[in-house]
Design an enzyme around this catalytic site. Sequence first.
Site, PDB file in Angstrom:
ATOM      1  N   TYR A 207     120.083  22.644 -26.425  1.00 51.03           N
ATOM      2  CA  TYR A 207     120.054  23.745 -25.341  1.00 51.03           C
ATOM      3  C   TYR A 207     119.055  23.559 -24.493  1.00 51.03           C
ATOM      4  O   TYR A 207     118.882  24.685 -23.458  1.00 51.03           O
ATOM      5  CB  TYR A 207     120.276  25.210 -26.032  1.00 51.03           C
ATOM      6  CG  TYR A 207     119.152  25.349 -27.058  1.00 51.03           C
ATOM      7  CD1 TYR A 207     117.735  25.065 -26.813  1.00 51.03           C
ATOM      8  CD2 TYR A 207     119.460  25.567 -28.325  1.00 51.03           C
ATOM      9  CE1 TYR A 207     116.687  25.274 -27.733  1.00 51.03           C
ATOM     10  CE2 TYR A 207     118.635  26.011 -29.372  1.00 51.03           C
ATOM     11  CZ  TYR A 207     117.091  26.044 -28.981  1.00 51.03           C
ATOM     12  OH  TYR A 207     115.889  26.119 -29.980  1.00 51.03           O
ATOM     13  N   CYS A 208     118.443  22.566 -24.322  1.00 55.48           N
ATOM     14  CA  CYS A 208     117.015  22.512 -23.356  1.00 55.48           C
ATOM     15  C   CYS A 208     117.476  22.951 -21.936  1.00 55.48           C
ATOM     16  O   CYS A 208     118.438  22.172 -21.434  1.00 55.48           O
ATOM     17  CB  CYS A 208     116.621  21.189 -23.396  1.00 55.48           C
ATOM     18  SG  CYS A 208     114.835  21.068 -22.489  1.00 55.48           S
TER      19      CYS A 208
ATOM     20  N   CYS B 219     109.052  15.700 -23.408  1.00 51.92           N
ATOM     21  CA  CYS B 219     109.122  16.371 -24.650  1.00 51.92           C
ATOM     22  C   CYS B 219     109.341  15.277 -25.649  1.00 51.92           C
ATOM     23  O   CYS B 219     110.148  14.127 -25.639  1.00 51.92           O
ATOM     24  CB  CYS B 219     110.214  17.311 -24.851  1.00 51.92           C
ATOM     25  SG  CYS B 219     110.026  18.451 -26.334  1.00 51.92           S
TER      26      CYS B 219
ATOM     27  N   CYS C 243     107.468  40.394 -17.462  1.00 51.67           N
ATOM     28  CA  CYS C 243     108.241  40.365 -16.084  1.00 51.67           C
ATOM     29  C   CYS C 243     109.686  40.518 -16.193  1.00 51.67           C
ATOM     30  O   CYS C 243     110.262  41.127 -15.079  1.00 51.67           O
ATOM     31  CB  CYS C 243     107.937  39.189 -15.368  1.00 51.67           C
ATOM     32  SG  CYS C 243     108.409  37.491 -16.388  1.00 51.67           S
TER      33      CYS C 243
ATOM     34  N   CYS D 171     116.164  18.985 -27.985  1.00 51.84           N
ATOM     35  CA  CYS D 171     117.112  20.165 -28.197  1.00 51.84           C
ATOM     36  C   CYS D 171     118.252  20.017 -27.328  1.00 51.84           C
ATOM     37  O   CYS D 171     118.315  20.001 -26.262  1.00 51.84           O
ATOM     38  CB  CYS D 171     116.429  21.307 -27.856  1.00 51.84           C
ATOM     39  SG  CYS D 171     114.930  21.450 -29.192  1.00 51.84           S
TER      40      CYS D 171
ATOM     41  N   ASP E 129     108.619  29.970 -14.109  1.00 54.48           N
ATOM     42  CA  ASP E 129     108.852  28.458 -14.939  1.00 54.48           C
ATOM     43  C   ASP E 129     110.229  28.385 -14.525  1.00 54.48           C
ATOM     44  O   ASP E 129     110.714  26.893 -14.702  1.00 54.48           O
ATOM     45  CB  ASP E 129     108.565  28.998 -16.220  1.00 54.48           C
ATOM     46  CG  ASP E 129     108.855  27.804 -17.188  1.00 54.48           C
ATOM     47  OD1 ASP E 129     108.537  26.534 -16.627  1.00 54.48           O
ATOM     48  OD2 ASP E 129     108.835  27.723 -18.445  1.00 54.48           O
TER      49      ASP E 129
ATOM     50  N   CYS F 180     115.356  48.828 -16.866  1.00 51.65           N
ATOM     51  CA  CYS F 180     115.994  47.384 -16.745  1.00 51.65           C
ATOM     52  C   CYS F 180     115.476  46.555 -15.548  1.00 51.65           C
ATOM     53  O   CYS F 180     115.142  45.507 -15.645  1.00 51.65           O
ATOM     54  CB  CYS F 180     117.327  47.711 -17.110  1.00 51.65           C
ATOM     55  SG  CYS F 180     118.236  45.826 -16.900  1.00 51.65           S
TER      56      CYS F 180
ATOM     57  N   CYS G 294     123.915  47.915 -10.604  1.00 53.51           N
ATOM     58  CA  CYS G 294     122.414  48.356 -10.890  1.00 53.51           C
ATOM     59  C   CYS G 294     121.865  49.523 -10.198  1.00 53.51           C
ATOM     60  O   CYS G 294     120.975  50.200 -11.074  1.00 53.51           O
ATOM     61  CB  CYS G 294     121.462  47.108 -10.710  1.00 53.51           C
ATOM     62  SG  CYS G 294     121.910  45.623 -11.558  1.00 53.51           S
TER      63      CYS G 294
ATOM     64  N   CYS H 295     115.894  39.748 -15.891  1.00 52.86           N
ATOM     65  CA  CYS H 295     115.364  38.267 -15.466  1.00 52.86           C
ATOM     66  C   CYS H 295     116.206  37.763 -14.139  1.00 52.86           C
ATOM     67  O   CYS H 295     117.549  37.600 -14.391  1.00 52.86           O
ATOM     68  CB  CYS H 295     114.982  37.471 -16.552  1.00 52.86           C
ATOM     69  SG  CYS H 295     114.321  35.975 -15.967  1.00 52.86           S
TER      70      CYS H 295
END
Length: 380
Positions: free
Chosen positions: A21-22, A15, A253, A19, A275, A324, A315, A328
């Site tokens: 917080y990357c 990059c 997703c 940043c 990712d 929900c 959950c 993720c």
Amino acid sequence: MQPFTLLIKPSGSDCNLDCTYCFYKCRPLEIGHGRQRMTTEVLERLVKDYMGLRFQLSGFAWQGGEPTVMGLDFFKRAVELQTRYGVAGQEVGNSIQTNAVLLDSAEWCRFLQESKFLVGVSIDGPRDLHDHYRLDLGGHGTWDRVMAAIGRMKDSGVEYNTLTLINRLTADHADEIFDFLLDLGVRYLQFIPCVEVDPETGQIAEFSVTPKQYGDFLCRVFDRWMAFGPNKLSIRDFDSILSHCISGRHSICTFDRQCSQYIVVEHQGDVFPCDFFVEPKWRLGNILDTPIEELAACARKKAFARMKTNLANKCIVCRHLAICRGGCMKDRAPFDSDNYGRESSFCESYRRFFDHAMPRFLQVAAQIRAGVLVRPAHLA
């Protein structure tokens, strides 16, 4: 086979910004650092094999790192290959997620407009919020350059939307960010919560948004969205919830039953199921060795998809489970990197948000089904 989208990282984690917080800064060294570039061989094999699947819509999502460090000629070549290996009636969709700093010429904007790229611009709000964490390699803010690029895209007719990271600072400025983005003329917004583990301390990084903050942010943005008009503005997470209320199916997703909507192709051709899980144990193979359709349907990919169903007891008994699905897996991973069976770090956030918003989501869904509320095609 079931159609899938490609998420392509032609420059890997490389990059042109730094940043604070990357998430790559909090990832294992196996991901790699420094200059990473997709070769012509990998690009052509990728496009040829994927276009050869003859999906009605072949979706190429270019991300990073920062994909524009590849240079304009790389993307011109990609479009040429899509045309060469496609057939009549086969639709191609290109999107690119970028910090926009390198979109500094009329030539870039002309290409993006003529090739019908959808550009996702990473911007965290007004200058003071954006420049707090989104710095270049010299430690300088980037807001002015991002805004200049947005101006060039507007003038060139490039279709673009925004992605805003919600961190410990920005979470307390929901109204300011919402108004800023609307003033830009954007009508499709993405808000991504930031939570990372500091690799040095093993604790949650100081820039991470807290569960209470994120819940409050979602509730406030939802109220603003309802007041503005759900038929006038698209917000990624809200669209998915509406989709589920109407059809029983999520469009992203994050809230889906399984993780299986796309595959990730790294710069050297390695393929992963997500990712956020570009890790050796989840490597599916390489497109130079194995046809992409085999990688997308392999046993390891299916095993990863099923991991999302490994839910915490909390959950399973939750009243919001159907909408929900545990959130993720990335947001479970900082606390459980073996089977991802713990509750999300944003469990409190989502419970508060769903309690606050679901009755009105159901009302909007009923109005859409009855034809009382009509969303324009680009928001549907």
